[in-house]
Design a protein around this motif. Sequence first.
Motif, PDB file in Angstrom:
ATOM      1  N   CYS A 138       0.847  -1.201   0.000  1.00  0.00           N
ATOM      2  CA  CYS A 138       0.000   0.000   0.000  1.00  0.00           C
ATOM      3  C   CYS A 138       0.881   1.249   0.000  1.00  0.00           C
ATOM      4  CB  CYS A 138      -0.873   0.059   1.250  1.00  0.00           C
ATOM      5  SG  CYS A 138      -2.164  -1.147   1.238  1.00  0.00           S
ATOM      6  N   PHE A 139       1.893   1.252   0.873  1.00  0.00           N
ATOM      7  CA  PHE A 139       2.749   2.430   1.002  1.00  0.00           C
ATOM      8  C   PHE A 139       3.418   2.764  -0.328  1.00  0.00           C
ATOM      9  CE2 PHE A 139       7.215   3.804   1.843  1.00  0.00           C
ATOM     10  CZ  PHE A 139       6.903   5.144   2.061  1.00  0.00           C
ATOM     11  N   TYR A 140       4.008   1.758  -0.957  1.00  0.00           N
ATOM     12  CA  TYR A 140       4.725   2.048  -2.201  1.00  0.00           C
ATOM     13  C   TYR A 140       3.764   2.405  -3.320  1.00  0.00           C
ATOM     14  CZ  TYR A 140       9.084   0.979  -0.057  1.00  0.00           C
ATOM     15  OH  TYR A 140      10.160   1.051   0.772  1.00  0.00           O
ATOM     16  N   GLU A 218       7.083  10.982   5.854  1.00  0.00           N
ATOM     17  CA  GLU A 218       8.312  11.647   5.411  1.00  0.00           C
ATOM     18  C   GLU A 218       8.527  11.432   3.912  1.00  0.00           C
ATOM     19  OE1 GLU A 218      10.466  14.100   6.690  1.00  0.00           O
ATOM     20  OE2 GLU A 218      10.246  12.815   8.439  1.00  0.00           O
ATOM     21  N   GLY A 219       8.354  10.182   3.497  1.00  0.00           N
ATOM     22  CA  GLY A 219       8.571   9.810   2.104  1.00  0.00           C
ATOM     23  C   GLY A 219       7.603  10.512   1.167  1.00  0.00           C
ATOM     24  N   ILE A 220       6.367  10.643   1.602  1.00  0.00           N
ATOM     25  CA  ILE A 220       5.361  11.255   0.728  1.00  0.00           C
ATOM     26  C   ILE A 220       5.528  12.771   0.697  1.00  0.00           C
ATOM     27  CG2 ILE A 220       2.893  11.675   0.432  1.00  0.00           C
ATOM     28  CD1 ILE A 220       2.477   8.823   1.586  1.00  0.00           C
ATOM     29  N   ILE A 221       5.606  13.384   1.886  1.00  0.00           N
ATOM     30  CA  ILE A 221       5.685  14.852   1.952  1.00  0.00           C
ATOM     31  C   ILE A 221       7.008  15.364   1.363  1.00  0.00           C
ATOM     32  CG2 ILE A 221       5.703  16.848   3.526  1.00  0.00           C
ATOM     33  CD1 ILE A 221       3.041  15.597   3.673  1.00  0.00           C
ATOM     34  N   GLY A 222       8.083  14.590   1.583  1.00  0.00           N
ATOM     35  CA  GLY A 222       9.398  15.038   1.133  1.00  0.00           C
ATOM     36  C   GLY A 222       9.571  15.029  -0.382  1.00  0.00           C
ATOM     37  N   PHE A 223       8.733  14.277  -1.080  1.00  0.00           N
ATOM     38  CA  PHE A 223       8.963  14.139  -2.520  1.00  0.00           C
ATOM     39  C   PHE A 223       7.778  14.507  -3.381  1.00  0.00           C
ATOM     40  CE2 PHE A 223      12.501  12.084  -0.732  1.00  0.00           C
ATOM     41  CZ  PHE A 223      13.508  12.391  -1.623  1.00  0.00           C
TER      42      PHE A 223
END
Length: 312
Positions: A138-140, A218-223
């Motif tokens: 789901c995350f990826y 972090e992964g979503i907001i950062g990119f």
Amino acid sequence: MKLSLVVPCYNEAENIAAFQDAVLSAFDGCGYDYEIVFVDDGSKDATLHNLKKLHAAQKFPVKVISFSRNFGKESAIYAGMEHAEGEYISLIDADLQQRPEIVLDMVKILDEKQECDVVAAYQDRRGEGKILSFFKKCFYGIINHLSDVNLHSDASDFRTFRRSVRDSLLELAEYHRFSKGLFAWVGYETTFIPYTACERHAGKTKWSFRKLMNYAIEGIIGFSTKPLRYSIYIGSFTAVAALIYLLWVIVEKLIWGIDIPGYATIIVLTLLLGSIQLFCIGIIGEYVGRTFEQSKDRPVYIAKEVLKSKDN
Ligand code: UDP
Ligand code: MG
């Protein structure tokens, strides 16, 4: 120096000696120079003490950087890369879940394939719990949809890459670091190889569900800034829905003269709209917070002590 192994360590006291032994036996007779750059990420146990012992013995070039407090694995990787002198740099955990023998294979690939700049290991999924597998998928799925970079779903931080890649990564001195995303962002030709993670040699994993959630955010907001765009969509959608409902209420009242039982509807709509608003403000807040953090321009880590290898 051909190879630098960058090893972030947080409360890994029982693993340090075993890790060095595993490296020594794996690299025995490999025919090139290598060094280990240990980064003690503010450990609260005897990690630093054990690292200093290794450093004093210096069976091969060992550097130790110790942080003034726990800054997180990403900062430890950054510091380790800064101090790495090798032509190739390898990121590997201290807990022996990632076998040093695999690094030899990675080096071989880099030697043989000049066009390849990064060799990344991805985790063989066999043996992983179904629930964890589902969450990861789901995350990826979400992050690849939302962000501007494309992440390999099982890729880990276990990688070996050329010095040019390291230089590019160091140029990205952002405070909130998400390595997988940074690797995808800097680009370069990447070869993926499968590996099976072993059991931890000793100690406990530092990841909790809460930390994993933070990492995901972090992964979503950062990119990506798409969440901001989506909040506009959600707002537009609720506005249109509210308008349609308003027309419907007017028609009911004026044409059919039906009394509108309002109480429940008002409560439900207030709660629903209130939570959508809070959700969207939260998203905006995440971005504003990051801008604030970055504008302070604080360093990614603070080193209390740096022990260089003896031949330096
Ligand atoms: N680590 C670190 N700082 C932290 C948390 C972890 O340097 O705040 C290091 C840890 O010592 C280990 C690596 O990062 O060498 C991976 O951590 P862990 O084994 O807990 O993660 P997992 O393998 O369970 O994903
Ligand atoms: Mg581990």
